[in-house]
Write a protein that holds these residues in place. Structure first.
Motif, mmCIF file in Angstrom:
data_model
loop_
_atom_site.group_PDB
_atom_site.id
_atom_site.type_symbol
_atom_site.label_atom_id
_atom_site.label_comp_id
_atom_site.label_asym_id
_atom_site.label_seq_id
_atom_site.Cartn_x
_atom_site.Cartn_y
_atom_site.Cartn_z
ATOM 1 N N ASP A 1 0.912 -1.193 -0.048
ATOM 2 C CA ASP A 1 -0.063 -0.072 -0.020
ATOM 3 C C ASP A 1 1.000 1.261 -0.064
ATOM 4 O O ASP A 1 0.238 2.373 0.032
ATOM 5 N N SER B 1 -2.158 -4.874 -2.932
ATOM 6 C CA SER B 1 -2.674 -3.934 -1.986
ATOM 7 C C SER B 1 -4.339 -4.052 -1.452
ATOM 8 O O SER B 1 -4.898 -5.069 -2.199
ATOM 9 N N ASN C 1 -6.430 -2.362 -2.297
ATOM 10 C CA ASN C 1 -7.251 -1.795 -3.365
ATOM 11 C C ASN C 1 -7.335 -2.909 -4.595
ATOM 12 O O ASN C 1 -7.509 -2.350 -5.831
ATOM 13 N N GLY D 1 -0.930 -7.521 1.247
ATOM 14 C CA GLY D 1 -0.156 -6.534 1.601
ATOM 15 C C GLY D 1 1.461 -6.432 1.290
ATOM 16 O O GLY D 1 2.117 -5.696 1.444
#
Length: 589
Positions: A333, A360, A362, A388
């Motif tokens: 991120d 990420s 998103n 992540g």
């Protein structure tokens, strides 16, 4: 009683209050309060505060003396009104009633009592002043204690200290020799030993079982932060009827003992240390000197890029290039700029760029956008990615790629603050290639130590591709610093002749350059092995100094010059004639 002192400047405590004291040392600093002058008197052992009253005839005399003047004082030790908890002597001070001036100091080229930004060349020119500074003084005391500890630990393991010659013969050991002309043998030269290599092996042939010395070594090499030009010291050791593991056991006990003794609260790896094959180290860490405090590891990701969907890497792999990946936890991120800067860094280093896959919150980012769902799933499994995480990817020819991947690993570990603090992490790098190809000439050369035993012996030399032959060679590494190289020695003349033949040396060269040793081997040589950890680098690590010059009493500068003694320098024409030497002017000047 000593004429100059009955106590040192680091000795007095509150219990000594009321005693008549005689001290001698350097004026570290002065503080004039009008009615009183406080002088911090310093010697090798510490600092004691001395007080001069303005009513005393000594007041004007002490006022006229500069810092670093050498004086002696007599007086009574009293309890200080304002205790200094930062000084071992901080509970007492000396009321001075007699003063002797032994030596007046001129204006100093830099401050001693406080750190300043004096240029290194000035510090080296006045090294005798620089050594008065507390940090440097402590470094030299640490060095002495480390050497004493090394010596004790080696003696405890049955090793005996011997001294080998300083004037010897030149030999092709990888670095340039320092040559010494012979006056009584015109046209011939001695060489200062790059290491006591041949002599310690001859000791084994002579029947001495376990040898060591704190050996001075001389190599005409360019300086680095962890390498002093000219000369250095090493804990040189050799043992008969010994395998690689026998050497490891001795040095692991010695080094863990030394580092534990002087760790000052830092964590020290205890034996056995990790063994990492050379080729594995080059892939996993991008270096044969891996810093194991850095948790990041490099993956060989070549296999993943054939029909991945990322055409640039797929095509490069088809052309014979390889791919390396570094998985970094919890950075997916980070902003796009973080990954763009890494891409720019790769381009600056001539690598063409750096790709990435980031999982990420998103969604997947980077080249993952080019993957099918199936391929993305394969990527997660192949690289071991969790939500992540990100993997940074780079492609290129293997040697250049490994080096760059190692640089990137170090860069990421440093910038992301991943490097373990206050720890000494050791490993052995083993199974070095016996030979390598010179990139410029294409010739086969020794890659490490020409006196090493090839794994497989004569059979390997006769029947294997030289570039596939491994040697019983090893390096010991601590925190990314190579402390030592070592090897199981080649003690069989036939194998040695053949190894040198592969590297381009015929029998006559071996007989000429290594005649003493090869001859000795023909009269019965035991299997033997050894190593030689660097003293300077060991102290550098323990002192947490980034530059090796900070742990050497009188080092050369970056141009291999001793600015204090003005060496090297010109000699007289008479001296040159005695040595049968003529100076030839450099036509390029």
């Amino acid at each position: 009683m000593n004429e100059y002192r009955n106590f040192t400047c680091g000795q007095l405590r509150a219990a000594d209050a009321g005693k008549r004291v005689k001290l001698a040392g350097w004026i570290h600093r002065k503080r004039n309060l009008g009615n009183l002058c406080f002088v911090d008197l310093r010697d090798h052992y510490g600092i004691t505060q001395c007080v001069f009253d303005s009513n005393s005839s000594l007041f004007a005399q002490i006022q006229d003396l500069r810092a670093e003047s050498v004086i002696g004082v007599d007086g009574i030790a009293v309890i200080r009104e304002s205790i200094n908890p930062n000084l071992p002597t901080g509970e007492i001070e000396i009321k001075v009633d007699a003063l002797q001036v032994y030596s007046k100091a001129e204006i100093l080229p830099f401050q001693i009592a406080v750190e300043d930004d004096a240029p290194e060349d000035i510090r080296l020119k006045y090294r005798f002043l620089d050594l008065r500074k507390e940090k440097l003084h402590k470094n030299m005391l640490l060095r002495s204690k480390v050497i004493a500890s090394m010596r004790r630990l080696m003696l405890e393991q049955g090793f005996i200290e011997y001294q080998t010659p300083i004037l010897t013969a030149s030999s092709p050991e990888g670095a340039r020799d320092f040559l010494v002309p012979s006056r009584v043998n015109p046209g011939k030269f001695y060489a200062l030993p790059q290491a006591p290599q041949q002599f310690k092996q001859l000791l084994m042939v002579s029947g001495f079982d376990k040898y060591f010395q704190i050996a001075p070594c001389f190599r005409d090499e360019d300086p680095r932060a962890d390498r002093s030009p000219g000369e250095f010291y090493q804990l040189d050791m050799e043992m008969s009827f010994a395998t690689q593991e026998d050497v490891f056991a001795v040095l692991e006990k010695t080094l863990s003992g030394v580092f534990t003794e002087f760790a000052n609260g830092r964590t020290v790896d205890q034996p056995p240390y990790r063994r990492i094959p050379y080729r594995e180290s080059m892939i996993k860490y991008g270096s044969d000197k891996p810093d194991l405090r850095n948790p990041l590891e490099i993956m060989d990701a070549t296999e993943f890029f054939h029909n991945s969907g990322f055409g640039i890497y797929d095509s490069k792999v088809e052309q014979g290039e390889q791919v390396r990946g570094i998985v970094v936890k919890s950075i997916a991120d980070k902003p796009r700029s973080f990954f763009d800067k890494l891409d720019a860094y790769a381009k600056e280093e001539g690598m063409g760029g750096m790709a990435y896959i980031a999982l990420s919150a998103n969604g997947a980012k980077g080249i993952a956008k080019l993957f099918t769902e199936e391929k993305l799933s394969q990527a997660k499994e192949f690289f071991g990615l969790d939500d992540g995480d990100a993997v940074l990817l780079m492609v290129g020819q293997v040697d250049k790629l490994n080096k760059f991947a190692g640089q990137t690993r170090t860069k990421l570990g440093t910038e992301l603050d991943l490097i373990e603090k206050n720890a000494f992490r050791f490993c052995w790098i083993v199974d070095f290639p016996m030979f390598e190809r010179n990139e410029e000439t294409g010739a086969i050369e020794f890659s490490h130590n020409p006196f090493s035993m090839p794994q497989g012996g004569m059979d390997a030399l006769l029947n294997k591709d030289p570039l596939d032959i491994l040697a019983y060679q090893y390096d010991i590494v601590c925190n990314g610093i190579e402390l030592s190289s070592g090897a199981v020695r080649n003690h069989e003349p036939d194998i040695m002749y053949k190894a040198f033949e592969i590297a381009g040396y015929d029998h006559s060269v071996v007989d000429n350059k290594f005649g003493g040793m090869i001859s000795a081997f023909k009269y019965g040589a035991p299997p033997h092995a050894g190593c030689a950890p660097g003293v300077d680098r060991t102290v550098m690590l323990l002192a947490d100094e980034p530059n090796i010059r900070e742990v050497i009493l009188f080092p050369l500068n970056g141009k291999a010059q001793d600015l204090m003694m003005q060496a090297p320098n010109y000699v007289t024409e008479q001296q040159l004639q005695e040595l049968h030497i003529k100076i030839v002017e450099d036509e390029k000047k």
